[in-house]
Write an enzyme that holds these catalytic residues in place. Structure first.
Site, PDB file in Angstrom:
ATOM      1  N   GLU A 138       0.819  -1.216   0.000  1.00 34.17           N
ATOM      2  CA  GLU A 138       0.000   0.000   0.000  1.00 34.17           C
ATOM      3  C   GLU A 138       0.854   1.268   0.000  1.00 34.17           C
ATOM      4  O   GLU A 138       0.569   2.217   0.740  1.00 34.17           O
ATOM      5  CB  GLU A 138      -0.959  -0.009   1.198  1.00 34.17           C
ATOM      6  CG  GLU A 138      -1.929  -1.190   1.149  1.00 34.17           C
ATOM      7  CD  GLU A 138      -2.904  -1.239   2.324  1.00 34.17           C
ATOM      8  OE1 GLU A 138      -2.546  -0.763   3.405  1.00 34.17           O
ATOM      9  OE2 GLU A 138      -4.012  -1.764   2.139  1.00 34.17           O
ATOM     10  N   ASP A 161      -8.463  -8.825   3.831  1.00 32.82           N
ATOM     11  CA  ASP A 161      -8.140  -7.770   4.785  1.00 32.82           C
ATOM     12  C   ASP A 161      -9.172  -7.695   5.906  1.00 32.82           C
ATOM     13  O   ASP A 161      -9.964  -6.757   5.924  1.00 32.82           O
ATOM     14  CB  ASP A 161      -8.034  -6.418   4.067  1.00 32.82           C
ATOM     15  CG  ASP A 161      -7.470  -5.341   4.981  1.00 32.82           C
ATOM     16  OD1 ASP A 161      -6.988  -5.678   6.068  1.00 32.82           O
ATOM     17  OD2 ASP A 161      -7.519  -4.159   4.589  1.00 32.82           O
ATOM     18  N   GLU A 213     -12.544  -2.289  12.190  1.00 32.48           N
ATOM     19  CA  GLU A 213     -12.561  -1.533  10.938  1.00 32.48           C
ATOM     20  C   GLU A 213     -13.737  -1.930  10.050  1.00 32.48           C
ATOM     21  O   GLU A 213     -14.425  -1.072   9.515  1.00 32.48           O
ATOM     22  CB  GLU A 213     -11.226  -1.768  10.207  1.00 32.48           C
ATOM     23  CG  GLU A 213     -11.132  -1.059   8.858  1.00 32.48           C
ATOM     24  CD  GLU A 213      -9.765  -1.253   8.205  1.00 32.48           C
ATOM     25  OE1 GLU A 213      -8.909  -1.947   8.795  1.00 32.48           O
ATOM     26  OE2 GLU A 213      -9.557  -0.718   7.099  1.00 32.48           O
TER      27      GLU A 213
END
Lengths: 700, 700
Positions: free
Chosen positions: B292, B366, B394
């Site tokens: 990333e 993820d 998240e």
């Protein structure tokens, strides 16, 4: 709220006994002074008005928890008017409150058997209750009547809280507003917040950053804001929303946000109507437009007045107002940011709708530790001007330096603009008395956050407190406010109170000595504004560098604003030009704001500029050491956790003071080419080394 | 710390009586069960080893505050070995702890007159103390010996806390680490944090975000980190630092950060030496590289092994290790992110230094609410693999949904990889037993923040708790852990405990139903990951969109990973390919992870895919309503503030569940062209309307 009424003791585990500061100044711990205790012992009940409104209910609740805590007394609720030994809450027109006294004025009337708290408004009664409790908490016996009136009508906090939970220039954790939890969950801290503000007379709050997200104007968010407004309303606090000028495009799907466009005007009229369906007593809009990249009317060739008046038009059917910020400046390397706000707004004086207040920062640049007052004050007779102070300490030590700001607020308010002759102080411009205005505003950028103690540094709470007290009455002395706060928050020991007050009073002059002595300004670390960076030469804008402001060269230091580079001094009255404009008469604290002074020029202290600069930086550092010694003496009087927190921060302050001193002295030495005076110890690092230290704070 | 010893009661004002959650599960309130009280009444003293180390001191302190709080007993400190009625802390080799039992194993040995807590290590003794207190707190009488050993060696929290005080994917305020206050001020919360972790056996923490700032490697910050490490050390917790791979350039001024460059290697050797001067027992490095946008060895044409081994070399003289993350994926619109980590690391199996652990997320994408286990587990016999779970929610409702994650952690750990035949569960890969590894790691991305209750949603604390307990012993059941936590945190009423456990156990399945049923994944709001956005088509990278994952079209829904589009299923063992790889045998919970299923295909539930999808979304919403009813019944047993906070969040959860349902059902309906089943009530808004709602959360 029901938990306010939990009148029983539970076992609190031993580990949480230290004071985390979460109660702010409303601690209501049992007072130790027996005389004071017995003076209030005769009060057993509360006599409330026949109409028990939500605000009266809060006043009642506050009295009950206050008396329970401070005096260990349960006050009963009594509706009989002929009781004795009662505290009477009364909404009426007493002679103590003349017909034309400002809204929310109150009186505490001492009678033989009762104490009457009276006001024309229920909010005034609530304020009177807080005044009574403050007297008890600071161990004062009320023997004669107290009458109190606000000098300024709108006493307001501006939150720079973002929708994502961060706080711009916040140093105490994240936002207190939990947007994702609203409207369903009312965080108990909203109530503490409301009580704290009401205890000072703060009656307005803008809940979101002036760099505003349009999302606060959506139905989704209005519902959330309504929930906050419902909590704050009984405490007499009105909610304002900071708006993004581009919202008609962003939210309304319009092609423009031109304030003269019919559809745009209609959009704001409809939006304002919609807001009032959620919040009938909506305070109004706060707008940062055409400033630092924010959208505004100038994007469409219109003026700030066009923009503000459009919003005022939308607000016409309601009581709300429009607050329009004057903090604007274009990126002009040859200009002087000092003059920008004045020059952009001067042609508009008299052109703003009566519903508009123009909100002006206390100084012309940006909340520097010591700024001359903004030249707009006194120069805009046909415009309502509000003042904006910064409570959050962006340039004043953030959460690690002890800086009590009341002296700074007072210095600005007390300065004479000479606008209508001698005595035309900034405070008279602000409170409306100079131009006989009925609308007046004092706003402070809030320093609240999610940290347990709300404000980061325990002493930062005092700045919230002082702002609120001064907004109510700008004639209160910085010392009296400090002592009130100390008594409520830290200790009522008189000796300690005096000494802590002394620490607070000298804290700001000390801070200025090791950061921005002699009128230096704007030399902080780029972006985050933490620590020094006087060598900052390149930035996204020329007026975001340091060299733009200090103008150090081989000849001297300071920004000549008396004609050659800028004529900014001309924006002030003749009397001010005669003093600040003359390097030999200018207050040394403002010297480098207005003059480029040769390094070797003798100042009235007997030192050359260079020497004086060095002495101030060095003595500032020495004073931080003294602060630690003085605080250490306070140890017996202070809660352990608070004591330790302050002491640790004082040590950080010393370290950072040395950082500022070394940075500035070593950097300016490159220009002055003069030695650091003999009696001072040389920094134990090089300029390159301090530069490297500053770089660390620029790493992601 | 002195304030731990303040053994007196002070008057706490009435307003702060509610429980703000700040004590986590270590509440130590007086227990009500008289039998339990009397069972422990015989213990009057603590007998400590002759050598009173800092850790033993913490064990002693904890016992004292625990007994004082839970039982109202003051335990005296007794060094005489022949006392009776004592709790003996002992460092020795008892037969209960065989010679080869893992480090920090402990035993609680019930004797006639004494209770002995024994371990080979002082940290083990501290763990034993927490075990004893947990038993008392959950009202259990210890009648027979307890022996407890950790299954995994390194039980670690990963903080994604940034230098500027924000927390990446944090939902509970700002960072708990106050970098600007360190090293001078030790926030009392650091100690609560250490105690909470030690109470679970968590023995390592990486204190900064894996998207790492180089500033954590500067002397300025090492001094700060040292201060934290000094606080955590007596609680048996080692500190790790997340490092930025480019640091040799950023900080060292080198021209490269190539891991094979001599100067770069030297820089890391020197830096590692320097760190150990501050923190002699430094845990090691955690690295996110070439992921990333983060820098890494591939920037210089080197491999992950080259990078990791360079750091391992620098770590050679010390006990510390290198944790290298396998979360890497390139932006390839025609690839499958599912396979990226596996494929990039597979050629490196066997090439990592013995000091390196490769940290693999539980699933291949993820931290989705339900992911199949990562195919690397079981396929890397020559590499030490650690597992990374995400405790912070998240994708699991952030701070507004009640989702208890132990069942998810267990589901992953319990799944059979078949790597060495049947019974080769993920947990056996992780704990080192499958490949006989001496180093093992379970890491959890922390959910801590500055909010008073640390974790946002009161039930989020349970996920920190469950992670820690499972890291110690992955054989503990999700139910037992929940009941322990409820007893310590909410109530010991048995009936309530059962019912709250039931709420917790069904919370995750409920959440999955209204967000990601049937194996859907990665359809959250762009960037902030809040709310749904299944229609997300364009993003900075193709694999950051939603359509990349759900692949809805006129034929059906789901990502075919069985060959045509991707052959990701082939990364698993044959046994798994035979089930998950076959749409008729595949667990419905993973169906759309591996298959593109026609809308009308009948599933084994008897419904078509489209119907099943609708039913799950709708029943998920219905279940959120039930959660409110069930929680409402718990009201008598729960602290008022906690009760209200959870209830309000359950209402938000329902609102957001409807938001997810309407978004996904209306959006997928555009593809299926099928009607919502008759017995379901149609959404009362259009797809365009929900899209508009999502847009609000993208406004600045």
């Amino acid at each position: 709220m029901k938990y306010l009424k939990l009148f029983f003791l539970i076992l609190i585990p031993l580990i949480s006994l230290a004071d985390d500061g979460s109660r702010l100044w409303l601690k209501y711990d049992l007072i130790k002074n027996k005389n004071v205790q017995s003076a209030y012992a005769k009060y057993n009940s509360i006599i409330i008005p026949s109409k028990k409104t939500p605000t009266i209910e809060k006043a009642l609740e506050e009295l009950q928890i206050g008396f329970k805590g401070l005096l260990g007394k349960n006050l009963t609720n009594n509706s009989k008017n002929n009781t004795t030994g009662g505290i009477k809450l009364e909404i009426t027109n007493k002679e103590e409150l003349t017909k034309d006294s400002p809204e929310d004025s109150f009186a505490i009337i001492v009678q033989k058997d009762n104490l009457t708290i009276t006001s024309k408004t229920e909010t005034g009664v609530l304020y009177g209750v807080f005044e009574l409790l403050r007297n008890i908490q600071t161990e004062k016996i009320i023997t004669k009547n107290i009458v109190s009136s606000p000098k300024v009508k709108l006493r307001m906090l501006n939150h720079w809280d973002n929708a994502n939970g961060t706080v711009e220039r916040g140093y105490a954790g994240s936002s207190i507003w939990k947007w994702n939890e609203l409207p369903f969950r009312i965080d108990p801290r909203y109530i503490t917040y409301a009580r704290a503000n009401a205890s000072l007379g703060i009656n307005a709050t803008s809940i979101n950053n002036v760099n505003a997200s349009s999302r606060f104007l959506t139905a989704e968010y209005l519902e959330k804001i309504k929930a906050v407004a419902d909590v704050l309303r009984p405490y007499g606090i009105k909610v304002f929303i900071s708006v993004n000028f581009r919202s008609p495009r962003t939210l309304g799907g319009l092609k423009t946000s031109d304030p003269l466009d019919t559809d745009v005007r209609k959009w704001w009229i409809e939006k304002t109507k919609e807001i009032h369906q959620y919040i009938p007593d909506f305070g109004g809009y706060l707008v940062k437009a055409n400033s630092e990249g924010e959208p505004g009317p100038q994007d469409y060739g219109r003026t700030h007045a066009d923009g503000a008046n459009m919003l005022a038009e939308a607000m016409k059917p309601y009581n709300g107002i429009v607050i329009w910020r004057a903090f604007v400046y274009n990126a002009d390397p040859n200009g002087d940011r000092f003059k920008e706000g004045y020059e952009q707004f001067k042609p508009l004086d008299g052109k703003f709708d009566p519903k508009v207040i123009v909100q002006v920062k206390n100084g012309p640049i940006d909340f520097m530790p010591r700024e001359p007052f903004h030249p707009m004050f006194g120069s805009f007779p046909k415009t309502k001007l509000g003042i904006e102070f910064q409570i959050t300490q962006e340039y004043l030590g953030q959460s690690t330096h002890l800086t009590y700001l009341a002296p700074m607020f007072r210095e600005c308010l007390d300065t004479d603009t000479y606008a209508n002759g001698k005595g035309s102080t900034v405070s008279k411009v602000i409170d409306g008395s100079l131009y006989n205005s009925q609308m007046s505003l004092m706003a402070g950028v809030a320093n609240t956050g999610s940290d347990a103690n709300w404000c980061g540094h325990p002493f930062n709470q005092a700045n919230w407190y002082a702002f609120g007290r001064l907004a109510w009455n700008h004639e209160l002395s910085s010392e009296d406010i400090a002592k009130e706060w100390i008594g409520m928050t830290l200790t009522n020991n008189n000796n300690a109170k005096e000494k802590i007050n002394a620490i607070m009073q000298k804290s700001l002059p000390t801070y200025i000595k090791y950061t921005y002595p002699l009128g230096l300004h704007h030399m902080m670390g780029e972006g985050h504004h933490y620590g020094p960076e006087p060598w900052l030469t390149k930035a996204a804008r020329p007026d975001w560098t340091s060299i733009y402001y200090h103008r150090a060269d081989s000849i001297g230091l300071g920004f000549d604003r008396t004609g050659k580079v800028s004529n900014a001094i001309k924006l002030y009255s003749k009397e001010i030009i005669d003093t600040w404009g003359n390097p030999d008469k200018c207050d040394l604290n403002y010297l480098l704001w207005f003059h480029h002074i040769p390094w070797s020029k003798k100042l009235n202290t007997g030192n050359s500029l260079w020497e004086e600069l060095c002495y101030r930086y060095y003595s500032g550092v020495e004073e931080t050491k003294n602060l630690q010694k003085e605080w250490n003496e306070m140890k017996p009087y202070i809660d352990k956790e608070t004591y330790a927190s302050v002491m640790a921060r004082l040590k950080i302050q010393e370290k950072e003071a040395i950082w500022w001193r070394d940075s500035c002295v070593l950097y300016f030495k490159e220009f002055s080419k003069m030695p650091i005076p003999n009696n001072l110890i040389l920094p134990n690092r090089t300029l390159e080394e301090v530069k490297k230290l500053v770089e660390i704070y620029h790493l992601r």
